[in-house]
Every structure is written in structure tokens, then in C-alpha cells.
Design a protein around this motif. Structure first.
Motif, PDB file in Angstrom:
ATOM      1  N   PHE A 163     -11.299   1.142   6.279  1.00 32.13           N
ATOM      2  CA  PHE A 163     -10.894   2.406   5.654  1.00 32.13           C
ATOM      3  C   PHE A 163      -9.382   2.621   5.787  1.00 32.13           C
ATOM      4  O   PHE A 163      -8.706   2.982   4.826  1.00 32.13           O
ATOM      5  CB  PHE A 163     -11.675   3.567   6.279  1.00 32.13           C
ATOM      6  CG  PHE A 163     -13.157   3.380   6.198  1.00 32.13           C
ATOM      7  CD1 PHE A 163     -13.846   3.638   5.025  1.00 32.13           C
ATOM      8  CD2 PHE A 163     -13.888   2.917   7.300  1.00 32.13           C
ATOM      9  CE1 PHE A 163     -15.231   3.445   4.935  1.00 32.13           C
ATOM     10  CE2 PHE A 163     -15.259   2.725   7.229  1.00 32.13           C
ATOM     11  CZ  PHE A 163     -15.928   2.985   6.043  1.00 32.13           C
ATOM     12  N   GLU A 164      -8.849   2.396   6.980  1.00 29.13           N
ATOM     13  CA  GLU A 164      -7.404   2.575   7.182  1.00 29.13           C
ATOM     14  C   GLU A 164      -6.604   1.525   6.426  1.00 29.13           C
ATOM     15  O   GLU A 164      -5.579   1.826   5.804  1.00 29.13           O
ATOM     16  CB  GLU A 164      -7.078   2.503   8.682  1.00 29.13           C
ATOM     17  CG  GLU A 164      -7.536   3.735   9.441  1.00 29.13           C
ATOM     18  CD  GLU A 164      -7.343   3.601  10.953  1.00 29.13           C
ATOM     19  OE1 GLU A 164      -6.512   2.765  11.382  1.00 29.13           O
ATOM     20  OE2 GLU A 164      -8.022   4.329  11.700  1.00 29.13           O
ATOM     21  N   THR A 166      -7.398  -0.093   3.722  1.00 27.23           N
ATOM     22  CA  THR A 166      -7.447   0.181   2.282  1.00 27.23           C
ATOM     23  C   THR A 166      -6.631   1.425   1.929  1.00 27.23           C
ATOM     24  O   THR A 166      -5.830   1.412   0.984  1.00 27.23           O
ATOM     25  CB  THR A 166      -8.914   0.350   1.831  1.00 27.23           C
ATOM     26  OG1 THR A 166      -9.642  -0.823   2.226  1.00 27.23           O
ATOM     27  CG2 THR A 166      -9.026   0.534   0.342  1.00 27.23           C
ATOM     28  N   ARG A 167      -6.821   2.498   2.697  1.00 27.51           N
ATOM     29  CA  ARG A 167      -6.073   3.740   2.432  1.00 27.51           C
ATOM     30  C   ARG A 167      -4.576   3.503   2.449  1.00 27.51           C
ATOM     31  O   ARG A 167      -3.838   3.945   1.565  1.00 27.51           O
ATOM     32  CB  ARG A 167      -6.423   4.781   3.505  1.00 27.51           C
ATOM     33  CG  ARG A 167      -7.387   5.843   3.045  1.00 27.51           C
ATOM     34  CD  ARG A 167      -7.447   7.067   3.924  1.00 27.51           C
ATOM     35  NE  ARG A 167      -6.931   6.916   5.264  1.00 27.51           N
ATOM     36  CZ  ARG A 167      -7.693   6.859   6.363  1.00 27.51           C
ATOM     37  NH1 ARG A 167      -9.008   6.902   6.261  1.00 27.51           N
ATOM     38  NH2 ARG A 167      -7.150   6.745   7.554  1.00 27.51           N
ATOM     39  N   ASP A 168      -4.100   2.800   3.489  1.00 28.41           N
ATOM     40  CA  ASP A 168      -2.659   2.592   3.645  1.00 28.41           C
ATOM     41  C   ASP A 168      -2.088   1.727   2.527  1.00 28.41           C
ATOM     42  O   ASP A 168      -1.037   2.041   1.962  1.00 28.41           O
ATOM     43  CB  ASP A 168      -2.354   1.958   5.011  1.00 28.41           C
ATOM     44  CG  ASP A 168      -2.614   2.906   6.168  1.00 28.41           C
ATOM     45  OD1 ASP A 168      -2.808   4.113   5.912  1.00 28.41           O
ATOM     46  OD2 ASP A 168      -2.633   2.451   7.330  1.00 28.41           O
ATOM     47  N   LEU A 170      -3.335   1.302  -0.445  1.00 30.36           N
ATOM     48  CA  LEU A 170      -3.440   1.984  -1.740  1.00 30.36           C
ATOM     49  C   LEU A 170      -2.305   2.974  -1.966  1.00 30.36           C
ATOM     50  O   LEU A 170      -2.071   3.411  -3.097  1.00 30.36           O
ATOM     51  CB  LEU A 170      -4.788   2.699  -1.863  1.00 30.36           C
ATOM     52  CG  LEU A 170      -6.009   1.800  -2.106  1.00 30.36           C
ATOM     53  CD1 LEU A 170      -7.268   2.642  -2.261  1.00 30.36           C
ATOM     54  CD2 LEU A 170      -5.825   0.908  -3.323  1.00 30.36           C
ATOM     55  N   SER A 171      -1.567   3.307  -0.914  1.00 29.85           N
ATOM     56  CA  SER A 171      -0.396   4.188  -1.095  1.00 29.85           C
ATOM     57  C   SER A 171       0.672   3.507  -1.963  1.00 29.85           C
ATOM     58  O   SER A 171       1.563   4.149  -2.480  1.00 29.85           O
ATOM     59  CB  SER A 171       0.204   4.569   0.267  1.00 29.85           C
ATOM     60  OG  SER A 171       0.782   3.423   0.887  1.00 29.85           O
ATOM     61  N   ARG A 173      -0.070   1.844  -4.769  1.00 28.92           N
ATOM     62  CA  ARG A 173      -0.681   1.474  -6.038  1.00 28.92           C
ATOM     63  C   ARG A 173       0.100   1.876  -7.296  1.00 28.92           C
ATOM     64  O   ARG A 173      -0.143   1.330  -8.365  1.00 28.92           O
ATOM     65  CB  ARG A 173      -2.130   1.958  -6.128  1.00 28.92           C
ATOM     66  CG  ARG A 173      -2.341   3.452  -6.224  1.00 28.92           C
ATOM     67  CD  ARG A 173      -3.838   3.773  -6.081  1.00 28.92           C
ATOM     68  NE  ARG A 173      -4.124   5.187  -6.187  1.00 28.92           N
ATOM     69  CZ  ARG A 173      -3.951   6.057  -5.202  1.00 28.92           C
ATOM     70  NH1 ARG A 173      -3.465   5.660  -4.044  1.00 28.92           N
ATOM     71  NH2 ARG A 173      -4.244   7.333  -5.379  1.00 28.92           N
ATOM     72  N   LYS A 272     -13.888   9.275   5.108  1.00 24.15           N
ATOM     73  CA  LYS A 272     -12.672   8.483   5.316  1.00 24.15           C
ATOM     74  C   LYS A 272     -11.856   8.309   4.039  1.00 24.15           C
ATOM     75  O   LYS A 272     -10.644   8.166   4.088  1.00 24.15           O
ATOM     76  CB  LYS A 272     -13.036   7.090   5.853  1.00 24.15           C
ATOM     77  CG  LYS A 272     -13.801   7.109   7.172  1.00 24.15           C
ATOM     78  CD  LYS A 272     -12.877   7.018   8.350  1.00 24.15           C
ATOM     79  CE  LYS A 272     -13.623   6.743   9.635  1.00 24.15           C
ATOM     80  NZ  LYS A 272     -12.755   6.808  10.808  1.00 24.15           N
ATOM     81  N   MET A 273     -12.539   8.277   2.893  1.00 20.16           N
ATOM     82  CA  MET A 273     -11.822   8.011   1.635  1.00 20.16           C
ATOM     83  C   MET A 273     -11.687   9.277   0.781  1.00 20.16           C
ATOM     84  O   MET A 273     -11.438   9.199  -0.422  1.00 20.16           O
ATOM     85  CB  MET A 273     -12.526   6.897   0.843  1.00 20.16           C
ATOM     86  CG  MET A 273     -12.709   5.597   1.610  1.00 20.16           C
ATOM     87  SD  MET A 273     -11.216   4.955   2.440  1.00 20.16           S
ATOM     88  CE  MET A 273     -10.317   4.258   1.062  1.00 20.16           C
ATOM     89  N   PHE A 276      -9.320  10.205  -2.681  1.00 20.52           N
ATOM     90  CA  PHE A 276      -9.162   9.141  -3.680  1.00 20.52           C
ATOM     91  C   PHE A 276     -10.135   9.366  -4.821  1.00 20.52           C
ATOM     92  O   PHE A 276     -11.272   9.777  -4.606  1.00 20.52           O
ATOM     93  CB  PHE A 276      -9.419   7.761  -3.061  1.00 20.52           C
ATOM     94  CG  PHE A 276      -8.313   7.281  -2.175  1.00 20.52           C
ATOM     95  CD1 PHE A 276      -7.110   6.832  -2.715  1.00 20.52           C
ATOM     96  CD2 PHE A 276      -8.462   7.269  -0.798  1.00 20.52           C
ATOM     97  CE1 PHE A 276      -6.090   6.396  -1.898  1.00 20.52           C
ATOM     98  CE2 PHE A 276      -7.443   6.837   0.031  1.00 20.52           C
ATOM     99  CZ  PHE A 276      -6.243   6.396  -0.529  1.00 20.52           C
TER     100      PHE A 276
END
Length: 284
Positions: A163-164, A166-168, A170-171, A173, A272-273, A276
Motif C-alpha cells: 500500500f505504501e 504503491t501510494r508513494d 503513484l504521486s 503519475r 489504505k488507498m 485514489f
């Protein structure tokens, strides 16, 4: 988790990685403007993407991918031997990494280098990682899938929390030098994905060349390629008849999760997501 060491909150398998090399790659390794980096969370289609990008570079000619191991064509930023290879390489380099955003080479963020980032349904990532781990001595093997799900949701697996990670990443993108792909789209429309990668890298393929890229990056062709399929891997890694490519099918997690496990995973995913757009994640 005796087979790991922790670095800045992230567990790494001690057999493959060294703290000082990860630190060196982050603080000292220079990524150049002309470089291309393939970044993924483990078990998200990394090696498949490497094959595709290598075949795009050779316009579909399979000679390179059939004569040079994957990890020499696209060396890993975070391993000692391959970091040295990268440092000594001339010209535009192709390289790979599973590193989370905060441990990635700082020089990248000052460069025009291109990153291709692949996301995959984390449930399939989890199942793939579980079976991969059970066939190696690289990680502490969990007794059951249920135990592994708990570890995965807490981030107590190689490279930390999906989760972290992917989240980080995706910043990035909306940046011009960042291409986001999904494993599911790659499976559903491989030809369209290859075109997308070509556009991003400024490459042009003729229709017959694109057909060759498709042919030699197919599941069957890669399974038979000795430069890819782990048959020449280091002898000190106990692989117990490991096959790198198990199924390669989206949605296999449904054959392994219980209803309760699936519901619990969904709950954590939503938390967590949050924030988005659901359209970003193309899995069912």
C-alpha cells in the motif's frame, strides 16, 4: 523474520541485499537523463516488462534476450554486483528496482530519466509472493497463506507494505517521465501496452516488429528462455525446483482466499488507498 534486515522501516532478505548497498544506491548512484528504470513492487510483472522493453529496443529480434540473462540486460539498482555493473555501463541504461519511493536514488528526482511503474492486484501479488517464498530459502516461509496475509497487510514482507509502495510511487503519475501500467491491462491488451511503452520511450515499431515483440514476450516463449526462467540462477539460493513463472493469470487469488480473508483484505485496501480514484485500479 530472521532472514531479513530492516532499513528505514523496510524489510529486505539478508541473503540478497546489504544495508550499505541500498544506502549507496540512494545517496551516491547517479541516474542519467537518458536512463530508463522499471520499478515495481515484487511479483507485479517485472520480468515480463523487462522482456518487452528489451525486445522493443531490438525491434523484436530475440538474440539479445536469448543470450544475456535478464539481470544483466536490466541490472538491479539495489544489489551489489548489479549496481557495480550499472556504474560502469556506457550510454542509455535500462535498470530495474523494487525500491520504495523514499529509498530510491536521490539523483533520479533531479533527472529526466524515465520510470515505468507497474501495479498489479495486491491479492494476486500476495498469492504469487507466498508460493514463490515457499520454494526458496530467501525468506522465512510462513506456515499458511493466512499467516502470510497477516504479514502482507502489516508490511512485514520483502520491500515492505504494498500500500505504501504503491501510494508513494503513484504521486509521480502526472509527471511526463513516469508511465503507469497495470499487469491486468498488460494481459488484456498486450499489443496496446507495447504501443504505449513505445510512445513513452520514443520508439517506433513496424507492424511485423511489434508481432515479434508479442511472440517472444509471450508466457510460453519466456518460460522456455533459459536467460529468463531461473535455470541459471545462483547455486546458493535454494530453489527447490522453483519455477519463476507459475501461472501468470489475473484473479488467481480467488482460488486461495477464504470469504473472510477476502472481506478483511477489501476493508484494509479501502482504508489504505482512500483518496485514489477506483478507476486507477483495473482489477475486479
Amino acid at each position: 523474520m530472521s532472514a531479513y534486515f530492516w532499513f528505514e522501516g523496510i524489510p529486505f532478505p539478508a541473503m540478497l541485499y546489504k544495508r550499505e548497498i541500498i544506502k549507496e544506491s540512494r545517496d551516491k548512484f547517479v541516474i542519467r537523463d537518458e536512463d530508463t528504470v522499471i520499478v515495481t513492487y515484487p511479483k507485479s510483472g517485472t520480468n515480463w516488462l523487462i522482456e518487452i522493453v528489451c525486445l522493443i529496443q531490438t525491434k523484436g529480434n530475440p538474440k539479445w534476450i536469448q543470450s544475456v540473462p535478464t539481470w544483466e540486460r536490466s541490472p538491479w539498482i539495489e544489489t551489489k554486483k548489479e549496481l557495480s555493473m550499472l556504474i560502469n555501463m556506457e550510454g542509455p541504461r535500462l535498470m530495474s528496482s523494487h525500491l520504495p519511493f523514499h529509498l530510491f536514488p536521490k539523483s533520479f528526482f533531479r533527472s529526466k530519466a524515465k520510470v515505468i511503474y507497474v501495479i498489479r492486484n495486491p491479492r494476486d501479488v500476495l498469492v504469487s509472493g507466498y508460493f514463490f517464498g515457499r520454494n526458496t530459502n530467501l525468506i522465512d516461509n510462513p506456515e499458511s497463506l493466512g499467516t502470510y496475509i497477516e504479514r502482507f497487510l502489516k508490511g512485514n514482507v520483502p520491500y515492505g507494505s504494498w500500500f505504501e509502495h504503491t501510494r508513494d510511487w503513484l504521486s509521480m503519475r502526472k509527471n511526463d517521465n513516469f508511465l503507469l501500467l497495470s499487469y491486468e491491462d498488460m494481459k488484456e491488451n498486450t499489443r496496446g501496452t507495447i504501443r504505449k511503452i513505445c510512445d513513452f520511450l520514443g520508439k517506433k515499431l513496424e507492424p511485423d516488429e511489434l508481432d515479434l515483440v508479442l511472440k517472444y514476450s509471450s508466457f510460453q516463449a519466456m518460460k522456455e528462455n533459459k536467460m529468463y526462467n531461473f535455470s541459471i540462477i545462483r547455486k546458493d539460493v535454494n530453489i527447490n525446483g522453483l519455477v519463476l513463472m507459475r501461472k501468470g493469470v489475473p484473479g488467481d487469488w480467488k482460488n486461495h482466499f477464504t470469504v473472510a480473508q477476502a472481506e478483511n483484505f477489501d476493508k484494509v485496501f479501502q482504508e489504505k488507498m482512500a483518496g485514489f480514484s477506483p478507476g486507477l485500479f483495473p482489477w475486479k
